[in-house]
Design an enzyme around this catalytic site. Sequence first.
Site, PDB file in Angstrom:
ATOM      1  N   GLU A  61       0.824  -1.211   0.000  1.00 32.67           N
ATOM      2  CA  GLU A  61       0.000   0.000   0.000  1.00 32.67           C
ATOM      3  C   GLU A  61       0.864   1.270   0.000  1.00 32.67           C
ATOM      4  O   GLU A  61       0.518   2.271   0.614  1.00 32.67           O
ATOM      5  CB  GLU A  61      -0.986   0.009   1.166  1.00 32.67           C
ATOM      6  N   HIS A 335      -1.803  -0.915  10.065  1.00 29.86           N
ATOM      7  CA  HIS A 335      -1.180  -2.193  10.388  1.00 29.86           C
ATOM      8  C   HIS A 335       0.125  -1.927  11.137  1.00 29.86           C
ATOM      9  O   HIS A 335       0.758  -0.886  10.934  1.00 29.86           O
ATOM     10  CB  HIS A 335      -0.839  -2.990   9.128  1.00 29.86           C
TER      11      HIS A 335
END
Length: 505
Positions: A61, A335
Amino acid sequence: MSPTSETNTAMESLAPTEINVITLNCWGLKYISKWRNERMVEIGKRIATADPVPQIVGLQECWTQQDYQCIRRDTKHILPYGKFYHSGIFGGGLAILSKWPIEESSMVRYPLNGRPTAFFRGDWYVGKGVACARIRYGAGLKDVVEVFTTHLHAPYEKEPHDSYICHRTAQAWEIAKLMRGAAERGHLVLGLGDFNMIPMSLAHKLVSTHAPVRDIWMLLHPDCSLGAAEDPVEKARRRPIPTADINLLENGATCDSVLNTWRWNKGQQKLVGLHKPVIEVPGDRIDIRAKRLDYIFASTDFDPARPEQGGWIVKTAKVGMLSRHPDLGCSLSDHFSVECTLVHTRSIEEEGSTSQQADLAVDRGAFLQSPATSEFRIPHSQLNHTSPPYLPVSTYDEILAMIHKYQLRERRQRRLRLSHFVVSVFVSIGCFIAVWWSPRNFVAFILILLSTLGLFAGVIDGLIGGLFVGSEIRALKEFEWEICNARAAAGGEANVLQEEGVKDW
């Protein structure tokens, strides 16, 4: 000893005896992820100051060149080599950073990767796949590590009701094949990324069985959780609900932790920001939703025919990137990172001649990461750690049943979409005919507008049904054949799967 042999020995001695690895989902969605630029700058600084110093980093990402260069600026002095991977319409969001030269790289797209109609989710448009890099860390012929970083399709519902579970399982199968091929070439293999799967799920079983790699966290923590405490699979184990600290230290939870500010509710997130006091969450807070979605898989590069050469084992593993942004007080991503150190047995054998570490009582022959210390005993037990070559036949049957169920869904979708296209053509023709008898101009305009919009929607649906769904069904047939082939091998049978054609309509 000849001069050539002395030179080779000297060059081989320069090969590292430890490799430090980091994988992180950066959550860098342009225009969507809050404080993206500030967080990317800080991620770069944290990688640059990480202890131990990382030598290989896999990022997911990281969607834009701007973000990639932002991280590269702060890490170039320790990770001079890097590759940003291009894929799909908006990019694959994958990057690999390395201390050593990248000899070769490729971007392998997944054949099954979401649906174009789910434009609000975006998985199909970013062209998800596997970023591959062949990195040479020494002068020896086999002093190569092949790195694979990926971001599997997101689960938008809980299994087994997740409509994309078939895609994610097929993606796990694809990366397992890539890692198996690298290991068969005699290279060290690292699989990094946000796999969007929980331990011992179908996707996890495929990767850890059909590729000669090990889940480094489960190797060191074999009793770790198999999902969030609220998930049925974990409830069935009847374990106490873990705290945030236990989820970090024992379960390796990287997502949905109460410690991550991006997993708080909207009211709590409003308390985070510039010039606002940092909100501390105690480590003994109950953490019912945290789970492990990010993984590092590693091979040993051990050749049983040449045991004297040793291999790579897992020394430590931890969840990282826990500290907040110094100014904004937010987590650096939605995350946490996974970080590990691999050590070569030759260095341990050298140390073993002058230490008594082999007498320490530690199970499984590994450096076991605990809240206090890490110890080591009998390194070669990890080298001998192997998984069965095949899964139970019942597991393949479960995957095949999942494929068949999804195929029925897609065939129905194709019929409906093609029917919509045919109906839209007749409706459009009817509207144009009706214009001739239209009593007023505004009625004629409405009929033409309905005809145009209806035909446009019908053509788009027809293209999706005729082209995309047809392509998806063919990819499913390939996946089905490969699973049937593995099932037959697991059962000790010849593959008798008949060649079945795929109807065009």
